[in-house]
Design an enzyme around this catalytic site. Sequence first.
Site, PDB file in Angstrom:
ATOM      1  N   ASP A 347       0.808  -1.161   0.021  1.00 51.98           N
ATOM      2  CA  ASP A 347       0.129  -0.066  -0.110  1.00 51.98           C
ATOM      3  C   ASP A 347       1.051   1.281   0.023  1.00 51.98           C
ATOM      4  OD1 ASP A 347      -2.393   1.280   0.157  1.00 51.98           O
ATOM      5  OD2 ASP A 347      -1.951   1.974   2.241  1.00 51.98           O
ATOM      6  N   ASP A 652      -1.831  -0.756   6.099  1.00 52.61           N
ATOM      7  CA  ASP A 652      -2.086  -0.401   7.378  1.00 52.61           C
ATOM      8  C   ASP A 652      -3.647  -0.019   7.524  1.00 52.61           C
ATOM      9  OD1 ASP A 652      -2.089   1.725   5.780  1.00 52.61           O
ATOM     10  OD2 ASP A 652      -1.169   3.108   6.840  1.00 52.61           O
ATOM     11  N   ASP A 656      -6.854  -3.289   3.769  1.00 48.27           N
ATOM     12  CA  ASP A 656      -5.721  -4.035   3.105  1.00 48.27           C
ATOM     13  C   ASP A 656      -6.070  -5.334   3.821  1.00 48.27           C
ATOM     14  OD1 ASP A 656      -4.299  -2.190   1.799  1.00 48.27           O
ATOM     15  OD2 ASP A 656      -3.428  -1.402   3.773  1.00 48.27           O
TER      16      ASP A 656
END
Length: 912
Positions: A347, A652, A656
């Site tokens: 990410d 985070d 995700d």
Amino acid sequence: MTSTAHDDPPHHAAADQEHGGGDRPYAQDASEVLARLGTTADGLSSAEADARLARVGPNRLPTPPRPGALVRLLRHFDDVLIYILLAAAVLKAFLGDWVDFTVILVVAVVNALVGFLQEGQAERALDGIRTMLSLSATVRRDGQWTDVDSQTLVPGDVVRVRSGDKVPADVRLVEATNLQVDESALTGESVPAAKDVAPVGADAGVGDRASMLFSGTIVAAGTGLGVVTGTGAATEIGRIQSLIADVDHLQTPLKRQLTRLGTLLSRAILVMAFAMLVIGRMVHDFALPDLVSAAIGFAVAAVPEGLPALVTITLALGVQQMARRHAITRKLPAVEALGSVTTICSDKTGTLTKNEMTARTVVTAEHRYDVEGLGYEPTGGVTLDGSPASIATHPDLAALVRAGALCNDARVVADDDGRWGIVGQPTEGALRTLALKTDARTDDARRVAVVPFESANKLSATLDELPDGSRRVHVVGAPDRLLDRATTQRGPSGTAVPLDRERWEHAVEELGGQGLRVLAAAERPAAPGTTTLELDDVDTGLTFLGLVGIVDPPRPEAVAAIADCHRAGIAVKMITGDHAGTAVAIARELGIVRHGEEVTALTGAELEAMSQEQLRTRVRDVDVYARTSPEHKIRIVRALQSHHEVVAMTGDGVNDAPALTRADIGIAMGIKGTEATKEAAEIVLADDNFATIERAVEEGRRIYDNIRKSVVFLLPTNGAQSLVILVAVLFGLALPLTPVQILWVNLVTAITLSLALAYEPAEPGIMERPPRSPKESVLSRPSLVVVVWASLLIGGTTLAVYLIEKDLGASDGIAQTSAVTMLALGQTAFLFSCRFLNGSSLTWRVLTGNRVVWIAIGSLAVLQVVFTYAPFMHSWFGSAPIGWRDWGLTAAFAVGVFLLCEVGKAVARRVR
């Protein structure tokens, strides 16, 4: 901006109305959604709300059924090696050897307990997501506003939210005033999303549904009123929960290799035991009870009962060492899986970047300035052509910085740990930090009036009284909105000159092409005594001051870590909810995409239009994925895995979590990561540092190397013992080792010598070699040659020592004790050989670099002395005291074992 539905719908709603107001409420007009849900802007009656609650259930995420603790524990016995271990224990019980039975069983149970205590990350992820639901909600019932438990909300309820509230359910907006919502945990966007009541396109992704509020997100600014369209499992977070619950888990490469090895060993043991029975009966005419006893002894000798415990303990030691490097491991197999990772899907926000908006470039009519420093920490300064630029000598810079600082409600503060953060909007925080870096004063000005930011206007304005008593309007907002309202720009002497709009638009385009978000600042004088400020007051007549390019900057250490990953043969892919242009620009800065290369980012909409097979053909070539949803991330991971990639997913946000669960290895951020993400991950980075992943990969490779060395070292113990039993039966000899003595050697070598290899340092160039293939056996062909050769050497010398002792007239106890000693010393010699499997151990380095080796050898020596000379050991194991001659004989053979093992390694290195 306000929108209200006035239609009077029927009192009762259909089933589909209670689950979202029809399909895609974000794409429908607010009044239509109210009608479909059977409600009005005045909300439901208490009776109707109770009736709906009875039908749709409470507004909480459902708890999936979990197997009982006993069932979960028994699952950890579902392993071929454990089957072998349990079979050995059962055979011991048949023999009546209850001490051996207990020891073997304890090893199996401890191995299962370790796995049992480490399991359940998906279930804990669900618990983490449940905590994200708000505890209370302000709802309109019976025409009155009241606070209720958020679990009692139902589709059709009208709720209101304000700054700081947690959104209690999925809500279609009916009214919104300056509403901005922090959706970073859901979408990955680093800036709060502006909300509006206007419908959006039916194909809009989660991050683009401006007319919706999502359960569990935080209201950053403004107020809103809306109708609940989904509760509990029907919310966006509820859908993510179902994704996590439905994701299937994969075995790590080591577990697959050990399963395959265990299967081969079990088959070999059965075949050899059957051959012993046939030969012993047909050739030597042994009595059947003696043959069965010998076969059981052979099985006990051949079963590597220490192997599961050895692997578990080696991984556990690796976990401790990784924790010292800020990588906290929640599942033991994840340690070795990291070492075989071929692709890292990361990410962007908060993982590769700091998640702290930072002013990077300032453009005025006179100059273009660069801003040093990263994040909200007010260190660094402003430079012009590489030289420091102060506001005292650059009034154009001073005017722009002052405007951005005065038209600003953010505060930059440091926490107890010295980490800097903001209270307020991230973009305003970037301007506030810029003011601190330039030492611009704002405490000598007094705010008189304000026009707050609204997404419809894309600007905010303040009326400020300056130290000299004059009053001035300062405006900050989107460049196009301020250019529309400006007629002049600040000239070199500080006076207003005609606006050069074309030049400013070109500058905006240039900054945007660098992935920067662009803000503009403007001002105008106000008449003395002015006390009010309206939006109309800034419609025209502004003096344009310049532009500020801000960005969520890459972590400097992440740039180096990505370069290290590329050298190690590991691909890095950015998967983000951000816009494609920003993602590509950041990817270039990070080195994910090399400068000069043609980059085409794949967006969520494009991915949605692809079949899984189409995605599979492109997935390895695309390094940047933008505007993605949780399902897209899972599809990307699955497509990569279809190419036999070992995939690590970092992130985070709660968005995700499903992909982290599906990936071979999930890595969560420990500081900024949500609890749901941490619980879904196998590894949590305590410092939120992408560079820690690179160090963890190196540690994982080292640990796998050491596990391989430990397996190669341990198997000849079983090979030598089983060889001794096999030869004795084939040639009609008395057994040189009893089963309980075999167990002794297995246990003492496993808990001393084998563990020494777990502390071996990384081999030179470990991060220069490509990732290990998941198909590669834990026992490669050269390693298998070494195992067989060492088994023959140690087994042969053990049998030779036994026969020599018997020939010299020694008793069975002394001959068997000497044989056990030979096994122990032979394994010690082989330990030094195993320290450098890929090179020669005929070097002084074999004696240094790992002090645990000497601790292990000392421990083994003490245990072996106890075995040889302690009376109670004579009773338990049938051992007997031996003399100096016996020690000398075994030591001489051990030196020979070491030298001949080196010869075997040299031959094995040629076998590929």
